[in-house]
Design an enzyme around this catalytic site. Structure first.
Site, PDB file in Angstrom:
ATOM      1  N   CYS A   1       0.828  -1.113  -0.062  1.00  0.00           N
ATOM      2  CA  CYS A   1       0.063  -0.002   0.045  1.00  0.00           C
ATOM      3  C   CYS A   1       0.796   1.394   0.162  1.00  0.00           C
ATOM      4  O   CYS A   1       0.196   2.448  -0.238  1.00  0.00           O
ATOM      5  CB  CYS A   1      -1.150   0.047   1.159  1.00  0.00           C
ATOM      6  SG  CYS A   1      -2.103  -1.605   1.396  1.00  0.00           S
TER       7      CYS A   1
ATOM      8  N   ASN B   1     -10.066   0.043   0.105  1.00  0.00           N
ATOM      9  CA  ASN B   1      -8.716   0.137   0.168  1.00  0.00           C
ATOM     10  C   ASN B   1      -8.104  -0.373  -1.245  1.00  0.00           C
ATOM     11  O   ASN B   1      -8.261  -1.586  -1.221  1.00  0.00           O
ATOM     12  CB  ASN B   1      -8.200  -0.695   1.479  1.00  0.00           C
ATOM     13  CG  ASN B   1      -6.612  -0.573   1.442  1.00  0.00           C
ATOM     14  OD1 ASN B   1      -5.983  -0.252   0.379  1.00  0.00           O
ATOM     15  ND2 ASN B   1      -5.989  -1.040   2.516  1.00  0.00           N
TER      16      ASN B   1
ATOM     17  N   HIS C   1      -3.024   7.222   2.158  1.00  0.00           N
ATOM     18  CA  HIS C   1      -3.397   5.837   1.780  1.00  0.00           C
ATOM     19  C   HIS C   1      -4.937   5.597   2.217  1.00  0.00           C
ATOM     20  O   HIS C   1      -5.074   5.769   3.380  1.00  0.00           O
ATOM     21  CB  HIS C   1      -2.522   5.022   2.161  1.00  0.00           C
ATOM     22  CG  HIS C   1      -3.071   3.429   1.981  1.00  0.00           C
ATOM     23  ND1 HIS C   1      -3.371   3.150   0.867  1.00  0.00           N
ATOM     24  CD2 HIS C   1      -3.064   2.436   3.102  1.00  0.00           C
ATOM     25  CE1 HIS C   1      -3.917   1.744   1.004  1.00  0.00           C
ATOM     26  NE2 HIS C   1      -3.743   1.389   2.288  1.00  0.00           N
TER      27      HIS C   1
HETATM   28  O1  UT7 Z   1      -3.771  -1.052   3.461  1.00  0.00           O
HETATM   29  C1  UT7 Z   1      -2.840  -1.379   4.355  1.00  0.00           C
HETATM   30  C2  UT7 Z   1      -3.172  -0.852   5.726  1.00  0.00           C
HETATM   31  N1  UT7 Z   1      -4.057  -1.553   6.397  1.00  0.00           N
HETATM   32  C3  UT7 Z   1      -4.712  -0.687   7.224  1.00  0.00           C
HETATM   33  O2  UT7 Z   1      -4.417   0.358   7.578  1.00  0.00           O
HETATM   34  C4  UT7 Z   1      -5.757  -1.601   8.212  1.00  0.00           C
HETATM   35  C5  UT7 Z   1      -5.688  -1.282   9.494  1.00  0.00           C
HETATM   36  N2  UT7 Z   1      -6.593  -1.814  10.667  1.00  0.00           N
HETATM   37  C6  UT7 Z   1      -7.888  -1.402  10.302  1.00  0.00           C
HETATM   38  O3  UT7 Z   1      -8.521  -0.732   9.595  1.00  0.00           O
HETATM   39  C7  UT7 Z   1      -8.773  -2.060  11.506  1.00  0.00           C
HETATM   40  O4  UT7 Z   1      -7.962  -2.914  12.266  1.00  0.00           O
HETATM   41  C8  UT7 Z   1      -9.870  -3.165  11.119  1.00  0.00           C
HETATM   42  C9  UT7 Z   1     -11.043  -2.198   9.983  1.00  0.00           C
HETATM   43  C10 UT7 Z   1      -9.369  -4.014   9.957  1.00  0.00           C
HETATM   44  C11 UT7 Z   1     -10.722  -3.756  11.990  1.00  0.00           C
HETATM   45  O5  UT7 Z   1     -11.025  -2.953  12.903  1.00  0.00           O
HETATM   46  P1  UT7 Z   1     -10.902  -3.067  14.315  1.00  0.00           P
HETATM   47  O6  UT7 Z   1     -11.697  -2.123  15.148  1.00  0.00           O
HETATM   48  O7  UT7 Z   1      -9.448  -3.038  14.861  1.00  0.00           O
HETATM   49  O8  UT7 Z   1     -11.507  -4.418  14.726  1.00  0.00           O
HETATM   50  P2  UT7 Z   1     -11.063  -5.737  15.039  1.00  0.00           P
HETATM   51  O9  UT7 Z   1     -10.239  -6.526  14.313  1.00  0.00           O
HETATM   52  O10 UT7 Z   1     -10.276  -5.789  16.696  1.00  0.00           O
HETATM   53  O11 UT7 Z   1     -12.304  -6.563  15.589  1.00  0.00           O
HETATM   54  C12 UT7 Z   1     -13.424  -6.223  16.477  1.00  0.00           C
HETATM   55  C13 UT7 Z   1     -14.585  -7.058  16.375  1.00  0.00           C
HETATM   56  C14 UT7 Z   1     -14.140  -8.536  16.510  1.00  0.00           C
HETATM   57  O12 UT7 Z   1     -15.131  -9.387  17.251  1.00  0.00           O
HETATM   58  P3  UT7 Z   1     -14.890  -9.854  18.859  1.00  0.00           P
HETATM   59  O13 UT7 Z   1     -13.638 -10.626  18.917  1.00  0.00           O
HETATM   60  O14 UT7 Z   1     -14.646  -8.429  19.246  1.00  0.00           O
HETATM   61  O15 UT7 Z   1     -15.998 -10.374  19.214  1.00  0.00           O
HETATM   62  C15 UT7 Z   1     -14.238  -9.196  15.195  1.00  0.00           C
HETATM   63  O16 UT7 Z   1     -14.507 -10.521  15.116  1.00  0.00           O
HETATM   64  O17 UT7 Z   1     -15.249  -7.125  15.107  1.00  0.00           O
HETATM   65  C16 UT7 Z   1     -15.243  -8.411  14.577  1.00  0.00           C
HETATM   66  N3  UT7 Z   1     -15.329  -8.225  13.040  1.00  0.00           N
HETATM   67  C17 UT7 Z   1     -16.390  -8.009  12.474  1.00  0.00           C
HETATM   68  N4  UT7 Z   1     -17.519  -8.012  12.592  1.00  0.00           N
HETATM   69  C18 UT7 Z   1     -18.433  -7.852  11.639  1.00  0.00           C
HETATM   70  C19 UT7 Z   1     -14.243  -8.313  12.225  1.00  0.00           C
HETATM   71  N5  UT7 Z   1     -14.507  -8.098  11.078  1.00  0.00           N
HETATM   72  C20 UT7 Z   1     -15.851  -8.082  11.080  1.00  0.00           C
HETATM   73  C21 UT7 Z   1     -16.805  -7.713  10.172  1.00  0.00           C
HETATM   74  N6  UT7 Z   1     -18.059  -7.599  10.328  1.00  0.00           N
HETATM   75  N7  UT7 Z   1     -16.644  -7.559   8.658  1.00  0.00           N
END
Ligand code: UT7
Length: 329
Positions: free
Chosen positions: A123, A286, A256
């Protein structure tokens, strides 16, 4: 007769292309539900700001998207493909293992002989490509370069992994860079830290006529998030210092486009108003190396970015890589 080297490179034109198939969150949620993957528009919007993405049809490759973006950039720079003496394509989803997607784009443009190669920094790829092309122009190795970010990330998504498959889209953005005696690119900076290669990767490879290992994207989102907010602030301050400029000199911040929360946090840390932030992640999701040139072109074509504006471009992604380019448009 001696010819002096140009002091700067400037962006002479921009272009972009999105494949026509647009999938809203609602449409993607419905599609994922058919094979038991549960997610929701609410979750996607609240956590990322994404509302839709574009996916390329089967048979459409990164070079096809790159070509369309390149043609637009050439038009906007009022030049022809024959004027180009360097093509750099940033992509992590190349058409083939080799040759480079840049060579394929060169052939599709019908020009032959000029330097053409790919840059792979995920990215951050467009920031890397811009920096390399800028260096080549300022050392006299090229005079007019096509710098393109093009991706078909839909091909490497695991549609059973809701943590990643809702985040990415396909597209391409391009700029024509040219030698100039007026600014231009003011400062660039690139970084990588291979200790973090496992937090965002496609670990598979091709060997012995087979795909070895997993060919789909893996990401530890929270780990990437945490690193991204730190490095984006640091590298922004660093390029500003190199150019003896301050945050208040920046007219537009074009990070980005991965997550609206990361972008807003970067703007806040830099004490920049969020209306200086160019946001396309809502409509494009993205698009990896394509996201910055896509956002740039959208903001130029909408009339928001004007000639003379100071732009801060920032990339972050797998590698772990990050970097920034400060320029007067
Ligand atoms: O391009 C390269 C750079 N990439 C980035 O910059 C991405 C950086 N990371 C992010 O943008 C975020 O970390 C994400 C958007 C990927 C995830 O958001 P988050 O707030 O960090 O969520 P998380 O991974 O901590 O997940 C929170 C909860 C989890 O459930 P539990 O374990 O708390 O019960 C996940 O299982 O959200 C759940 N979850 C979802 N729920 C519904 C994860 N993905 C989904 C989904 N729909 N698509």
């Amino acid at each position: 007769m001696t010819t002096s080297l140009p002091r700067f490179t400037r962006i002479a034109g921009t272009g972009s292309f999105l494949p026509p198939r647009r999938l809203s969150n609602e449409a993607l949620v419905r599609e994922l539900a058919t094979h038991g993957v549960e997610t929701s528009d609410e979750w996607i919007v609240a956590r990322t700001g994404i509302r839709a993405r574009h996916f390329a049809d089967d048979g459409v490759a990164s070079s096809d998207l790159a070509l369309a973006a390149a043609r637009q950039a050439l038009d906007s720079a009022a030049c022809t493909a024959q004027d180009i003496d360097l093509i750099v394509v940033a992509t992590s989803t190349p058409d083939m293992v080799f040759p480079s997607t840049a060579s394929i784009v060169q052939n599709k443009l019908g020009i032959h002989g000029c330097a053409a190669f790919d840059v792979q920094a995920v990215c951050s790829g467009f920031i890397y490509a811009l920096t390399v092309a800028d260096s080549m122009i300022r050392t006299g190795a090229a005079r007019k370069a096509l710098v393109i970010g093009a991706e078909v990330f839909s091909r490497i998504l695991d549609f059973n992994d809701r943590r990643t498959c809702v985040l990415f889209g396909d597209g391409a953005g391009a700029v024509v860079l040219e030698a100039s005696d007026t600014p231009g690119i003011l400062a660039t900076e690139l970084h990588a830290d291979g200790r973090y290669l496992g937090i965002l990767c496609v670990p598979g490879t091709v060997a012995g006529g087979k795909v070895l290992g997993d060919p789909l994207l893996k990401m530890d989102g929270p780990a990437v998030f945490k690193l991204a907010v730190g490095v984006l602030e640091d590298v922004a301050r660093s390029v500003l210092a190199k150019a003896s400029r301050s945050e208040s000199d920046v007219d537009w911040l074009i990070p980005h486009q991965a997550n609206l929360r990361i972008m807003q946090s970067t703007a806040r840390k830099l004490k920049m108003a969020t209306d200086k932030l160019v946001v396309t992640v809502d409509e494009h999701a993205n698009t990896s190396a394509a996201s910055i040139p896509l956002a740039l072109d959208v903001a130029v074509r909408s009339g928001r970015i004007a000639r003379g504006d100071t732009l801060l471009l920032e990339g972050v992604g797998g590698g772990f890589t990050w970097g920034a380019v400060l320029l007067d448009y």
